[in-house]
Design a protein around this motif. Structure first.
Motif, PDB file in Angstrom:
ATOM      1  N   LEU A  47       0.834  -1.207   0.000  1.00 32.07           N
ATOM      2  CA  LEU A  47       0.000   0.000   0.000  1.00 32.07           C
ATOM      3  C   LEU A  47       0.866   1.253   0.000  1.00 32.07           C
ATOM      4  N   GLU A  48       1.978   1.198   0.742  1.00 27.99           N
ATOM      5  CA  GLU A  48       2.882   2.350   0.785  1.00 27.99           C
ATOM      6  C   GLU A  48       3.523   2.578  -0.585  1.00 27.99           C
ATOM      7  N   ASP A  49       3.869   1.469  -1.263  1.00 25.55           N
ATOM      8  CA  ASP A  49       4.416   1.575  -2.629  1.00 25.55           C
ATOM      9  C   ASP A  49       3.384   2.204  -3.570  1.00 25.55           C
ATOM     10  N   GLU A  50       2.129   1.767  -3.439  1.00 21.56           N
ATOM     11  CA  GLU A  50       1.057   2.339  -4.255  1.00 21.56           C
ATOM     12  C   GLU A  50       0.914   3.833  -3.973  1.00 21.56           C
ATOM     13  N   GLY A  51       1.026   4.190  -2.702  1.00 18.46           N
ATOM     14  CA  GLY A  51       0.956   5.596  -2.323  1.00 18.46           C
ATOM     15  C   GLY A  51       2.071   6.410  -2.947  1.00 18.46           C
ATOM     16  N   ASP A  52       3.287   5.833  -2.967  1.00  9.10           N
ATOM     17  CA  ASP A  52       4.426   6.514  -3.595  1.00  9.10           C
ATOM     18  C   ASP A  52       4.166   6.770  -5.079  1.00  9.10           C
ATOM     19  N   THR A  80       2.107  15.472  -0.208  1.00  4.57           N
ATOM     20  CA  THR A  80       3.274  15.192   0.632  1.00  4.57           C
ATOM     21  C   THR A  80       2.843  14.823   2.043  1.00  4.57           C
ATOM     22  N   GLY A  81       1.852  15.562   2.568  1.00  2.00           N
ATOM     23  CA  GLY A  81       1.336  15.274   3.904  1.00  2.00           C
ATOM     24  C   GLY A  81       0.719  13.881   3.981  1.00  2.00           C
ATOM     25  N   LEU A  82      -0.034  13.506   2.960  1.00  2.00           N
ATOM     26  CA  LEU A  82      -0.636  12.177   2.909  1.00  2.00           C
ATOM     27  C   LEU A  82       0.442  11.095   2.845  1.00  2.00           C
ATOM     28  N   ASP A  83       1.489  11.363   2.099  1.00  2.00           N
ATOM     29  CA  ASP A  83       2.605  10.425   1.999  1.00  2.00           C
ATOM     30  C   ASP A  83       3.263  10.216   3.364  1.00  2.00           C
ATOM     31  N   ASN A  84       3.370  11.285   4.137  1.00  2.00           N
ATOM     32  CA  ASN A  84       3.975  11.200   5.473  1.00  2.00           C
ATOM     33  C   ASN A  84       3.149  10.325   6.412  1.00  2.00           C
ATOM     34  N   VAL A  85       1.821  10.422   6.303  1.00  2.00           N
ATOM     35  CA  VAL A  85       0.944   9.587   7.135  1.00  2.00           C
ATOM     36  C   VAL A  85       1.215   8.116   6.842  1.00  2.00           C
ATOM     37  N   LEU A  86       1.204   7.771   5.561  1.00  2.00           N
ATOM     38  CA  LEU A  86       1.384   6.379   5.149  1.00  2.00           C
ATOM     39  C   LEU A  86       2.775   5.864   5.525  1.00  2.00           C
ATOM     40  N   ASP A  87       3.779   6.724   5.424  1.00  2.00           N
ATOM     41  CA  ASP A  87       5.147   6.342   5.800  1.00  2.00           C
ATOM     42  C   ASP A  87       5.222   5.961   7.283  1.00  2.00           C
ATOM     43  N   ALA A 186       1.860   9.299  13.254  1.00  2.00           N
ATOM     44  CA  ALA A 186       0.874   9.130  12.181  1.00  2.00           C
ATOM     45  C   ALA A 186      -0.335  10.037  12.425  1.00  2.00           C
ATOM     46  N   THR A 187      -0.792  10.117  13.682  1.00  2.00           N
ATOM     47  CA  THR A 187      -1.935  10.997  13.976  1.00  2.00           C
ATOM     48  C   THR A 187      -1.532  12.466  13.861  1.00  2.00           C
ATOM     49  N   ASP A 188      -0.283  12.778  14.208  1.00  2.00           N
ATOM     50  CA  ASP A 188       0.214  14.156  14.026  1.00  2.00           C
ATOM     51  C   ASP A 188       0.198  14.548  12.553  1.00  2.00           C
ATOM     52  N   ARG A 189       0.612  13.607  11.710  1.00  2.00           N
ATOM     53  CA  ARG A 189       0.660  13.882  10.267  1.00  2.00           C
ATOM     54  C   ARG A 189      -0.757  14.025   9.699  1.00  2.00           C
ATOM     55  N   CYS A 190      -1.720  13.271  10.256  1.00  2.00           N
ATOM     56  CA  CYS A 190      -3.127  13.455   9.857  1.00  2.00           C
ATOM     57  C   CYS A 190      -3.593  14.867  10.224  1.00  2.00           C
ATOM     58  N   GLU A 191      -3.160  15.325  11.387  1.00  2.00           N
ATOM     59  CA  GLU A 191      -3.515  16.681  11.811  1.00  2.00           C
ATOM     60  C   GLU A 191      -2.882  17.716  10.891  1.00  2.00           C
ATOM     61  N   ASP A 192      -1.658  17.458  10.423  1.00  2.00           N
ATOM     62  CA  ASP A 192      -1.013  18.359   9.456  1.00  2.00           C
ATOM     63  C   ASP A 192      -1.877  18.500   8.203  1.00  2.00           C
TER      64      ASP A 192
END
Length: 205
Positions: A47-52, A80-87, A186-192
């Motif tokens: 899923l992370e690869d798909e996100g990339d 970029t923010g969404l990518d950070n969540v998944l990472d 991950a929750t911090d990045r969702c807040e971003d």
């Protein structure tokens, strides 16, 4: 043609957010079925690869498109923010496998649920971006993500306090602290992402 062009970006953002919902759900399952952790982590990595790939496609489209539905900086910040969540979700899952975690702690399960909740609401907010007439709904979703992040902060603090009690194996403490950090991140990045969306909504109000 304009609708098709806009859809490229809105679909990319929505599809990426959906990957985080799926990955966070698998992470939650992992803590309940640790014997299946390697297989679940593999799926999360996929899923992370798909996100990339979605991220790269979106950024490429940004360079090739003259008129975009949102400001270029906003689209770039969102993807970029969404990518950070998944990472963060993938990194937490990888730690569970690498550290050979054998039993999930209650606070870990609570944090995993908070990640699922934050990703689910974030996905709804991203999906709603294409309809700016729903500004009050969008702002309400952003507030909801902020509330979930506050809950996650509390679970994180409680989890750390329990970990650092006397008598706990220092190696176990180190492993779980790393996993807790990534789930809370991950929750911090969702807040971003929510903060970016809130800024977009207020700008278009």
């Amino acid at each position: 043609m304009g609708l098709t062009r806009d859809a490229v970006f809105f679909d990319a953002l929505a599809n990426h957010a959906q990957r985080s919902v799926a990955a966070s759900t698998l992470l939650q399952e992992m803590l309940d079925r640790l014997e299946d952790a390697p297989a679940l982590a593999k799926r999360i990595s996929e899923l992370e690869d798909e996100g990339d790939k979605i991220t790269h496609g979106c950024l490429a489209a940004l360079h090739q498109t003259w008129i975009t539905p949102l400001d270029r900086e906003e689209i770039h910040a969102l993807i970029t923010g969404l990518d950070n969540v998944l990472d963060c979700i993938e990194a937490a899952a990888m730690r569970v496998v690498l550290f050979e975690i054998e039993g999930a702690l209650p606070d870990a399960r609570g944090l995993a649920q908070a990640v699922v909740d934050a990703c689910t609401v974030m996905s709804s907010a991203v999906e709603s971006l294409k309809d700016m007439k729903r500004q009050p709904d969008l702002l309400a979703l952003c507030v909801e993500i902020n509330k979930i992040e506050n809950v996650a902060d509390g679970l994180y603090r409680n989890g750390l306090a329990a970990l650092f009690k006397k008598g706990n194996d220092p190696l176990v403490v180190m492993k779980w602290r790393d996993i807790y950090d990534l789930m809370e991140n991950a929750t911090d990045r969702c807040e971003d992402v929510a903060n970016i969306i809130e800024g977009i909504v207020l700008e278009h109000a």
